[in-house]
Write a protein that holds these residues in place. Structure first.
Motif, PDB file in Angstrom:
ATOM      1  N   ILE A  41      26.425  20.521  -7.981  1.00 20.40           N
ATOM      2  CA  ILE A  41      25.063  20.166  -7.572  1.00 20.40           C
ATOM      3  C   ILE A  41      24.726  18.736  -8.017  1.00 20.40           C
ATOM      4  CG2 ILE A  41      22.614  20.712  -7.889  1.00 20.40           C
ATOM      5  CD1 ILE A  41      23.403  23.639  -8.164  1.00 20.40           C
ATOM      6  N   LYS A  42      25.272  18.334  -9.147  1.00 16.69           N
ATOM      7  CA  LYS A  42      24.999  17.001  -9.677  1.00 16.69           C
ATOM      8  C   LYS A  42      26.113  16.002  -9.350  1.00 16.69           C
ATOM      9  CE  LYS A  42      22.322  18.836 -13.571  1.00 16.69           C
ATOM     10  NZ  LYS A  42      22.179  18.868 -15.057  1.00 16.69           N
ATOM     11  N   LYS A  43      27.148  16.441  -8.664  1.00 15.87           N
ATOM     12  CA  LYS A  43      28.278  15.555  -8.361  1.00 15.87           C
ATOM     13  C   LYS A  43      27.887  14.573  -7.264  1.00 15.87           C
ATOM     14  CE  LYS A  43      33.122  15.543  -7.004  1.00 15.87           C
ATOM     15  NZ  LYS A  43      34.313  16.373  -6.674  1.00 15.87           N
ATOM     16  N   PRO A  44      27.965  13.274  -7.534  1.00 18.34           N
ATOM     17  CA  PRO A  44      27.552  12.298  -6.511  1.00 18.34           C
ATOM     18  C   PRO A  44      28.543  12.255  -5.338  1.00 18.34           C
ATOM     19  CG  PRO A  44      27.573  11.325  -8.718  1.00 18.34           C
ATOM     20  CD  PRO A  44      28.303  12.631  -8.809  1.00 18.34           C
ATOM     21  N   THR A  45      28.036  12.426  -4.145  1.00 22.00           N
ATOM     22  CA  THR A  45      28.769  12.145  -2.911  1.00 22.00           C
ATOM     23  C   THR A  45      27.768  11.516  -1.946  1.00 22.00           C
ATOM     24  OG1 THR A  45      28.312  14.181  -1.647  1.00 22.00           O
ATOM     25  CG2 THR A  45      30.119  14.268  -3.262  1.00 22.00           C
ATOM     26  N   ALA A  46      28.274  10.944  -0.883  1.00 26.99           N
ATOM     27  CA  ALA A  46      27.380  10.326   0.098  1.00 26.99           C
ATOM     28  C   ALA A  46      26.513  11.355   0.797  1.00 26.99           C
ATOM     29  CB  ALA A  46      28.205   9.553   1.124  1.00 26.99           C
ATOM     30  N   TYR A  47      26.877  12.646   0.685  1.00 26.69           N
ATOM     31  CA  TYR A  47      26.170  13.699   1.416  1.00 26.69           C
ATOM     32  C   TYR A  47      25.307  14.576   0.525  1.00 26.69           C
ATOM     33  CZ  TYR A  47      29.057  12.509   5.421  1.00 26.69           C
ATOM     34  OH  TYR A  47      29.638  11.835   6.453  1.00 26.69           O
ATOM     35  N   ASN A  48      25.469  14.504  -0.763  1.00 28.19           N
ATOM     36  CA  ASN A  48      24.759  15.407  -1.673  1.00 28.19           C
ATOM     37  C   ASN A  48      23.289  15.013  -1.765  1.00 28.19           C
ATOM     38  OD1 ASN A  48      23.778  17.036  -3.685  1.00 28.19           O
ATOM     39  ND2 ASN A  48      25.428  16.603  -5.144  1.00 28.19           N
ATOM     40  N   THR A  49      22.430  15.754  -1.064  1.00 31.18           N
ATOM     41  CA  THR A  49      21.006  15.419  -1.016  1.00 31.18           C
ATOM     42  C   THR A  49      20.250  15.860  -2.270  1.00 31.18           C
ATOM     43  OG1 THR A  49      20.604  17.434   0.275  1.00 31.18           O
ATOM     44  CG2 THR A  49      20.867  15.365   1.493  1.00 31.18           C
ATOM     45  N   TYR A  50      20.964  16.420  -3.263  1.00 28.20           N
ATOM     46  CA  TYR A  50      20.373  16.610  -4.577  1.00 28.20           C
ATOM     47  C   TYR A  50      20.472  15.311  -5.376  1.00 28.20           C
ATOM     48  CZ  TYR A  50      19.846  21.682  -4.209  1.00 28.20           C
ATOM     49  OH  TYR A  50      19.445  22.952  -3.843  1.00 28.20           O
ATOM     50  N   VAL A  51      21.343  14.407  -4.915  1.00 25.18           N
ATOM     51  CA  VAL A  51      21.568  13.140  -5.611  1.00 25.18           C
ATOM     52  C   VAL A  51      20.966  11.969  -4.845  1.00 25.18           C
ATOM     53  CG1 VAL A  51      23.321  11.544  -6.480  1.00 25.18           C
ATOM     54  CG2 VAL A  51      23.666  14.014  -6.690  1.00 25.18           C
ATOM     55  N   ILE A  52      21.232  11.914  -3.542  1.00 23.68           N
ATOM     56  CA  ILE A  52      20.741  10.795  -2.724  1.00 23.68           C
ATOM     57  C   ILE A  52      19.332  11.096  -2.212  1.00 23.68           C
ATOM     58  CG2 ILE A  52      23.082  10.226  -1.990  1.00 23.68           C
ATOM     59  CD1 ILE A  52      22.319  11.436   0.782  1.00 23.68           C
ATOM     60  N   ARG A  53      18.621  10.052  -1.866  1.00 21.52           N
ATOM     61  CA  ARG A  53      17.340  10.221  -1.195  1.00 21.52           C
ATOM     62  C   ARG A  53      17.532   9.982   0.301  1.00 21.52           C
ATOM     63  NH1 ARG A  53      13.059  10.690  -4.590  1.00 21.52           N
ATOM     64  NH2 ARG A  53      13.419  10.058  -6.767  1.00 21.52           N
ATOM     65  N   GLY A  54      16.680  10.621   1.083  1.00 20.39           N
ATOM     66  CA  GLY A  54      16.781  10.452   2.523  1.00 20.39           C
ATOM     67  C   GLY A  54      17.900  11.274   3.125  1.00 20.39           C
ATOM     68  N   LEU A  55      18.365  10.835   4.269  1.00 18.34           N
ATOM     69  CA  LEU A  55      19.369  11.579   5.029  1.00 18.34           C
ATOM     70  C   LEU A  55      20.783  11.169   4.636  1.00 18.34           C
ATOM     71  CD1 LEU A  55      17.679  11.215   8.532  1.00 18.34           C
ATOM     72  CD2 LEU A  55      17.776  13.308   7.163  1.00 18.34           C
ATOM     73  N   PRO A  56      21.742  12.074   4.760  1.00 21.04           N
ATOM     74  CA  PRO A  56      23.143  11.692   4.587  1.00 21.04           C
ATOM     75  C   PRO A  56      23.581  10.764   5.720  1.00 21.04           C
ATOM     76  CG  PRO A  56      22.979  13.970   5.326  1.00 21.04           C
ATOM     77  CD  PRO A  56      21.583  13.510   5.037  1.00 21.04           C
ATOM     78  N   PRO A  57      24.768  10.164   5.610  1.00 18.40           N
ATOM     79  CA  PRO A  57      25.181   9.155   6.597  1.00 18.40           C
ATOM     80  C   PRO A  57      25.507   9.702   7.976  1.00 18.40           C
ATOM     81  CG  PRO A  57      26.914   9.527   4.983  1.00 18.40           C
ATOM     82  CD  PRO A  57      25.709  10.239   4.479  1.00 18.40           C
ATOM     83  N   THR A  58      25.899  10.959   8.068  1.00 21.79           N
ATOM     84  CA  THR A  58      26.233  11.564   9.360  1.00 21.79           C
ATOM     85  C   THR A  58      25.740  13.007   9.380  1.00 21.79           C
ATOM     86  OG1 THR A  58      28.363  12.587   8.751  1.00 21.79           O
ATOM     87  CG2 THR A  58      28.391  10.231   9.360  1.00 21.79           C
ATOM     88  N   PRO A  59      25.721  13.635  10.545  1.00 21.49           N
ATOM     89  CA  PRO A  59      25.452  15.074  10.574  1.00 21.49           C
ATOM     90  C   PRO A  59      26.498  15.832   9.749  1.00 21.49           C
ATOM     91  CG  PRO A  59      25.296  14.131  12.777  1.00 21.49           C
ATOM     92  CD  PRO A  59      25.882  13.070  11.907  1.00 21.49           C
ATOM     93  N   ILE A  60      26.147  17.038   9.357  1.00 21.25           N
ATOM     94  CA  ILE A  60      27.072  17.875   8.584  1.00 21.25           C
ATOM     95  C   ILE A  60      27.618  19.022   9.431  1.00 21.25           C
ATOM     96  CG2 ILE A  60      25.966  17.278   6.394  1.00 21.25           C
ATOM     97  CD1 ILE A  60      24.611  20.058   6.487  1.00 21.25           C
ATOM     98  N   ALA A  61      27.209  19.098  10.685  1.00 19.77           N
ATOM     99  CA  ALA A  61      27.651  20.156  11.597  1.00 19.77           C
ATOM    100  C   ALA A  61      27.151  19.790  12.990  1.00 19.77           C
ATOM    101  CB  ALA A  61      27.111  21.515  11.168  1.00 19.77           C
ATOM    102  N   ASN A  62      27.465  20.637  13.937  1.00 26.89           N
ATOM    103  CA  ASN A  62      26.983  20.463  15.305  1.00 26.89           C
ATOM    104  C   ASN A  62      25.781  21.383  15.528  1.00 26.89           C
ATOM    105  OD1 ASN A  62      29.026  18.642  16.757  1.00 26.89           O
ATOM    106  ND2 ASN A  62      30.339  20.129  15.728  1.00 26.89           N
ATOM    107  N   PRO A  63      24.565  20.813  15.570  1.00 27.42           N
ATOM    108  CA  PRO A  63      23.378  21.653  15.748  1.00 27.42           C
ATOM    109  C   PRO A  63      23.203  22.079  17.191  1.00 27.42           C
ATOM    110  CG  PRO A  63      22.742  19.356  15.640  1.00 27.42           C
ATOM    111  CD  PRO A  63      24.227  19.399  15.393  1.00 27.42           C
ATOM    112  N   GLY A  64      22.627  23.256  17.393  1.00 26.42           N
ATOM    113  CA  GLY A  64      22.338  23.743  18.728  1.00 26.42           C
ATOM    114  C   GLY A  64      21.018  23.203  19.242  1.00 26.42           C
ATOM    115  N   ARG A  65      20.740  23.540  20.485  1.00 28.46           N
ATOM    116  CA  ARG A  65      19.515  23.043  21.125  1.00 28.46           C
ATOM    117  C   ARG A  65      18.256  23.482  20.371  1.00 28.46           C
ATOM    118  NH1 ARG A  65      18.137  21.194  26.240  1.00 28.46           N
ATOM    119  NH2 ARG A  65      15.942  21.483  26.747  1.00 28.46           N
TER     120      ARG A  65
END
Length: 342
Positions: free
Chosen positions: A270-294
């Motif tokens: 939970i505390k491990k920094p990655t570009a996608y970890n939104t517990y660490v970063i503010r705002g949105l991650p750099p890319t989607p994390i999946a393919n969302p439906g309509r």
């Protein structure tokens, strides 16, 4: 009295006239015979193939580049037609020798050769379906397509994560996997363009790409369709307040890049920094994390209006929402009691 023999035909002339008459007779017979044969063959071309034993429509496949003689021979061998040579002749007479299409076709039982020809030049190829579930990553979509024996070719297209619209797609056997992926990309772009144009006012999303990213998080957070607009409202509210999104699926994506984690998230992660970890970063991650439906896209671009800032599982497949951290903590404790009682 002298007999005038100058106008009498000679023996040679008489023989020539006789042969000519015989030739005309034979020619007439030949013409009549050819006419009868042509009519008979034509009748066979249009008559139903009653010797076909199947009581249901059957599938006949044509591979790309198959010549007419091979197609006709296979049709006769598989008992779709009674005579391959009559079929070939009929196809050529109608000028369709180069118009037989590749693919799989459903041929009605006891079809005439004419109807078989029409099916192979105008009929709709048999279509199969593949369903892409909502919330899969690109890696998971590619694995699903690679496992289908109905598709052809290697996957060489590598679109960005989230660029494929989850949907049920129809395709004929032998469609390339790359072609189907391209179709999914176009479907996602069209859907995103349409929904972006009717988005709610004053969203903290500056582009369609940001909408796609947030929709992928909404998609991964809940499988309950009715909840998506409310889940989206929580993230919209947090973005507006510059709060971290704190979404567990973003932790998993940062660790596995679309593969399944297969276990609960560890506290250290939970505390491990990655570009996608939104517990660490503010705002949105750099890319989607999946393919969302309509539905997730629609919920993200037209979320419910709420004051909620938190949500946690309620033990029944859905979530319970809270406006304050104190209320949220009570909901979390209740969820923990539910889990301990399982």
């Amino acid at each position: 009295m002298k007999v005038d023999t100058d106008n009498e035909p000679s023996a040679t002339e008489y023989k020539s006239v006789h042969l000519f008459r015989r030739f005309k007779t034979l020619l007439a017979i030949a013409f009549i015979s050819a006419f009868i044969v042509s009519v008979s063959l034509g009748a066979l071309f249009f008559l139903p193939h009653k010797e076909q034993t199947s009581e249901q429509d059957a599938i006949f496949s044509i591979e790309t580049g198959s010549p007419l003689p091979l197609i006709a021979r296979r049709l006769e061998t598989q008992n779709f037609i009674s005579n391959q040579y009559i079929f070939r002749l009929g196809v050529m007479v109608f000028g369709n020798a180069g118009r037989l299409m590749a693919g799989e076709f459903s041929i009605a039982k006891q079809s005439s050769m004419y109807n078989v020809m029409q099916t192979l030049i105008k009929g709709q190829a048999v279509l199969y379906t593949v369903t892409i579930p909502e919330g899969l990553s690109n890696v998971q979509v590619f694995e699903l397509l690679a496992a289908s024996p109905l598709l052809d070719g290697d996957i060489t297209r590598t679109p960005q994560e989230g660029a494929l619209l989850p949907e049920t797609y129809n395709f004929p056997r032998g469609t390339s996997r790359d072609a189907l992926i391209l179709q999914m990309e176009k479907a996602m772009q069209q859907t995103l363009d349409q929904l972006w144009g009717s988005r709610a006012a004053n969203l903290p999303l500056n582009s369609k790409e940001e909408a796609l990213i947030l929709a992928s998080i909404v998609e991964k957070e809940t499988g309950v369709a009715a909840e998506r607009p409310l889940v989206a409202s929580v993230f919209i509210n947090r973005l507006n307040r510059n709060m971290r999104l704190q979404s567990d699926p973003t932790i998993i994506y940062g660790l596995k890049k679309g593969q399944v984690l297969g276990r609960p998230i560890r506290k250290s992660e939970i505390k491990k920094p990655t570009a996608y970890n939104t517990y660490v970063i503010r705002g949105l991650p750099p890319t989607p994390i999946a393919n969302p439906g309509r539905l997730a896209l629609a919920a993200t671009l037209n979320p419910e209006v709420s004051d909620y800032l938190y949500f946690v599982a309620d033990g029944s497949g859905g979530h319970v929402f809270a406006k304050t951290l104190a209320a949220h903590n009570k909901n979390v404790e209740n969820w923990r009691r539910i889990r301990r009682g399982q």
